[in-house]
Scaffold this active site. Structure first.
Site, PDB file in Angstrom:
ATOM      1  N   CYS A  64      47.226  43.314  43.447  1.00 59.11           N
ATOM      2  CA  CYS A  64      47.113  42.480  41.973  1.00 59.11           C
ATOM      3  C   CYS A  64      47.138  41.055  42.245  1.00 59.11           C
ATOM      4  O   CYS A  64      46.539  40.336  41.494  1.00 59.11           O
ATOM      5  CB  CYS A  64      48.190  43.197  41.256  1.00 59.11           C
ATOM      6  SG  CYS A  64      49.589  43.077  41.835  1.00 59.11           S
ATOM      7  N   GLU A  67      53.459  45.358  34.738  1.00 57.16           N
ATOM      8  CA  GLU A  67      52.757  44.147  35.491  1.00 57.16           C
ATOM      9  C   GLU A  67      51.399  44.991  35.252  1.00 57.16           C
ATOM     10  O   GLU A  67      50.650  46.055  36.259  1.00 57.16           O
ATOM     11  CB  GLU A  67      53.590  44.457  37.145  1.00 57.16           C
ATOM     12  CG  GLU A  67      53.350  42.736  37.345  1.00 57.16           C
ATOM     13  CD  GLU A  67      51.554  43.325  38.903  1.00 57.16           C
ATOM     14  OE1 GLU A  67      51.174  43.221  39.013  1.00 57.16           O
ATOM     15  OE2 GLU A  67      52.649  44.022  39.918  1.00 57.16           O
TER      16      GLU A  67
END
Length: 572
Positions: free
Chosen positions: A357, A323
C-alpha cells in the site's frame, strides 16, 4: 513460599475465588516495568550463510507437503480440513499451495460466542501476564518459527527472501514487542493532579464486545498486528485473514496459542468474506473493525456500520480502524542526488511487485535532470530479475493471483496503446507458468493522465517530467492527485528550503512523508504508519495511538474526607 501457602488459608484458596484462567498475583507486591522494546535484527541470506541454508531447508520441507492442508481451528483445537477450497502458488500456478475448509455461518456464530465466553477471564488477566504471552510469541517468531514463517510467506505470497525476512520474521516480532511497550505507556497514563483529600485514576478498560479483524494477503505481519493490539488490551477478536496468506496466518495463530494465549481469545475463521461480515454486522456485540485492505471495501464497511448505528443495532458505536489504499509519490527536485533517487524509486515501486500500500506509483521529475534520471533508471534496472522466490537471484516476484494479474495487465495493454504515454521500460508480462509482470514505467505527456489517480497495486509507475520553474504549481497539483488517497510520499532534494517548503505544502498529502528516502519500509518504533483522506483512519500502526482505539477509558475518583455541609460558603 510453600510455607506461606500452607499457613495462609486465603492464599491457599485464592484460585477458587476467581474465574478459571484469571491470573491473580496474590503473593507479589511490587510494581515493575517490562523490558524495553527493540527491533528484530535482519538476517541477510547471503550465499553459503547459515540462515540461507536453514531457509532452503524450510522451503524444501514445505514443498514436500504441498498442497498443505490448513486445519480448521475451533477454540484452539485443530480439526482436519475437508480441503474444499484451495489456493495456488503465484509463482507456479500449476501447483496448489494450500487447501482448507471454509467456515459456515454456524461456525462464525459459534466462534463469536466462544470469544465472548472467554472475554471476562481474559479482560481480568493482569496486563503483565497478557504481555508475557506476546513477548514469548515474539521470541517464537524470531527463533523457532522464523524459517517456517518465511517459507510460507515466500511460496504462498510470492515474496523473496529479503521481503519475507522483513515481514514475517522481523516486523511480526517487532509488532509484538512494541505493542507491549505502547500498552504499558497507555496504562501508565494516570492523573498527576489531585486535590487535597481525594485521588483519581483511569481504568483503561477493553471494549465491551468483540473486535472484527480483517487482514490482507501482502503482509504476514499485518494480520499479527491487527489481532495482537486489541487482544493485548484485553479484547477478544474474530480474525478473517485473506485466502492469499491463509497458511502463514494459521502459523501466526498457532504461535500465539503456543505462547500461552487462551484458546477462545482470538478466533480464526476462513471462508467467504461477505458471509462472515454479514454475521459480524448483525451481532449486537460488534464493537470494532480493525481492517487493512481496499479503500472502496472499507467505505462499504464504514457505511454499513453507520446504518447499524442509526437503527440502534449495536450496544456501542463500533470503532472503525483502517489502513487502506495508496497512490504514493516521489518528487525529484533539480537539486536531488539522481542516482540515490533512482535506487530508492526502484525499491519503492518494484519490490514485491509493487504490492504494498506504500509503493511508489507516481513520480515527478525535473526537465533539467530527466535525461540523467532515465539513463540511471535503465542502467539500475538492467540487473533486476523477475522470478520465483526460491531463486535467490530474483529481485521481485509474481503478483498474488489471477484477478490481480488480469487487472494490472489490462491496464498495461491499454497504456501500451495510449498516445499520451511513452513507455520507458517494461510493459511486458508472462502468465504461462507464474504471474510475472516486468517492472514498467510510463512517462505521461500530460499531468492530468488517469494513471496518476488509478491504484493498480502492481509494478507500474507513471511519471511526469515538469518544467523546473513550475515546481511550486506542481506541488499544488500533487496535493490534489492520487485518487483522493494520502498514504506515503517523498521528496528528493538537497536544497533545505525546498525540502521544508515541500513538507509544508504537502502537509496533508501523505500520512508518512520521507526526505531522500523511499516511500516504503516504515519500521515499527521508528516510523508509525498510516494515512488519511481516502487512505484510512490514520491511527498509526506501530504506535500507542492505534491501541487507544481498542480501550474504553473509565475515570474514577475517591474522596478520603467527609462532606460536612450541603450549603456553599457563600450561602452564609
Amino acid at each position: 513460599m510453600s510455607k506461606i501457602l500452607r499457613s495462609n488459608p486465603l492464599a491457599r484458596n485464592s484460585r477458587r475465588a476467581f474465574p478459571s484462567g484469571v491470573a491473580q498475583r496474590r503473593l507479589v507486591s511490587t510494581a515493575y516495568k517490562l523490558p524495553p522494546s527493540y527491533n528484530e535484527p535482519n538476517l541477510h541470506y547471503r550465499t553459503a550463510s547459515p540462515e540461507r541454508e536453514k531457509l532452503v531447508t524450510a522451503l524444501s520441507k514445505l514443498r514436500e507437503q504441498l498442497p498443505i492442508s490448513v486445519p480448521t481451528v475451533k477454540n484452539g483445537k485443530e480439526i482436519a480440513s475437508k480441503d474444499e477450497q484451495h489456493t495456488l502458488m503465484p509463482s507456479e500456478i500449476a501447483t496448489q499451495f494450500a487447501k482448507y475448509s471454509p467456515a459456515t455461518k454456524q461456525d462464525v456464530e459459534a466462534a463469536i460466542a466462544a470469544a465472548l465466553e472467554a472475554k471476562q477471564s481474559w479482560a481480568e488477566t493482569s496486563f503483565h501476564d497478557r504481555a508475557a504471552i506476546f513477548l514469548r510469541a515474539a521470541d517464537l517468531v524470531s527463533n523457532k518459527y522464523r524459517y517456517e514463517l518465511m517459507a510460507a510467506t515466500m511460496l504462498g505470497q510470492g515474496k523473496n527472501a529479503w521481503q519475507a525476512e522483513i515481514d514475517a520474521a522481523a516486523e511480526l516480532a517487532d509488532f509484538y514487542r512494541f505493542n507491549v511497550g505502547f500498552a504499558e505507556e497507555i496504562y501508565t497514563r494516570q492523573p498527576t493532579l489531585h486535590a487535597q483529600g481525594q485521588a483519581g485514576k483511569t481504568d483503561w478498560r477493553p471494549l465491551e464486545g468483540f473486535v472484527y479483524a480483517v487482514s490482507p494477503f501482502n503482509f504476514t505481519a499485518i494480520g499479527g498486528n491487527l489481532i495482537s493490539g486489541p487482544a493485548l488490551m484485553g479484547n477478544v477478536v474474530l480474525w478473517k485473514p485473506s485466502p492469499g496468506n491463509i497458511y502463514s496466518s494459521y502459523l501466526v495463530h498457532k504461535i500465539l496459542l503456543e505462547a500461552g494465549l487462551p484458546p477462545g481469545v482470538i478466533q480464526l475463521v476462513n471462508g467467504d468474506a461477505e458471509m462472515i461480515t454479514d454475521v459480524v454486522y448483525e451481532h449486537r456485540e460488534f464493537a470494532a473493525l480493525n481492517f487493512t485492505g481496499s479503500s472502496d471495501v472499507f467505505r462499504e464497511l464504514y457505511a454499513r456500520a453507520g446504518e447499524g448505528v442509526r437503527t440502534k443495532k449495536y450496544r456501542d458505536y463500533p470503532r472503525m480502524v483502517a489502513e487502506t489504499s495508496g497512490k504514493n509519490f516521489h518528487i525529484v527536485h533539480n537539486t536531488a542526488d539522481i542516482p540515490n533517487a533512482v535506487k530508492h524509486t526502484i525499491r519503492a515501486s518494484f519490490e514485491y511487485a509493487g504490492q504494498k500500500c506504500s509503493a511508489c506509483s507516481r513520480i515527478y521529475i525535473p526537465e533539467s535532470r530527466a535525461e540523467e534520471f532515465w539513463k540511471e533508471m535503465k542502467d539500475s534496472l538492467s540487473p533486476v530479475k523477475v522470478g520465483a522466490p526460491e531463486d535467490f537471484s530474483s529481485f521481485t516476484g509474481p503478483v498474488i493471483n489471477d484477478k490481480a494479474f488480469k487487472k494490472i495487465t489490462t491496464a498495461i495493454d491499454s497504456a501500451n496503446k495510449d498516445s499520451q504515454l511513452e513507455k520507458i521500460v517494461g510493459g511486458t508480462y508472462d502468465g504461462s507458468k507464474g504471474l510475472f509482470i516486468e517492472p514498467t514505467i510510463y512517462s505521461a505527456k500530460t499531468l492530468d493522465h488517469p494513471l496518476f489517480d488509478q491504484e493498480l497495486f502492481g509494478p507500474v509507475l507513471v511519471a511526469y517530467v515538469y518544467p523546473d520553474a513550475e515546481y511550486d504549481a506542481l506541488l499544488e497539483k500533487i496535493d490534489t492527485q492520487g485518487g483522493g488517497l494520502a498514504l506515503t510520499g517523498a521528496i528528493f532534494a538537497s536544497d533545505q528550503k525546498v525540502i521544508r517548503k515541500t513538507e509544508d505544502r504537502l502537509r496533508y498529502a501523505a500520512g508518512n512523508f520521507y526526505t531522500n528516502c523511499k516511500t516504503t519500509g516504515a519500521v515499527i518504533g521508528q516510523q508509525s504508519f498510516g494515512g488519511a483522506r481516502g487512505s484510512g483512519t490514520n491511527d498509526k500502526a506501530g504506535s500507542a495511538g492505534m491501541l487507544m482505539r481498542f480501550v474504553a477509558p473509565r475515570t474514577l475518583k475517591e474522596e478520603y474526607h467527609k462532606l460536612e455541609d450541603v450549603l456553599y460558603p457563600h450561602n452564609y
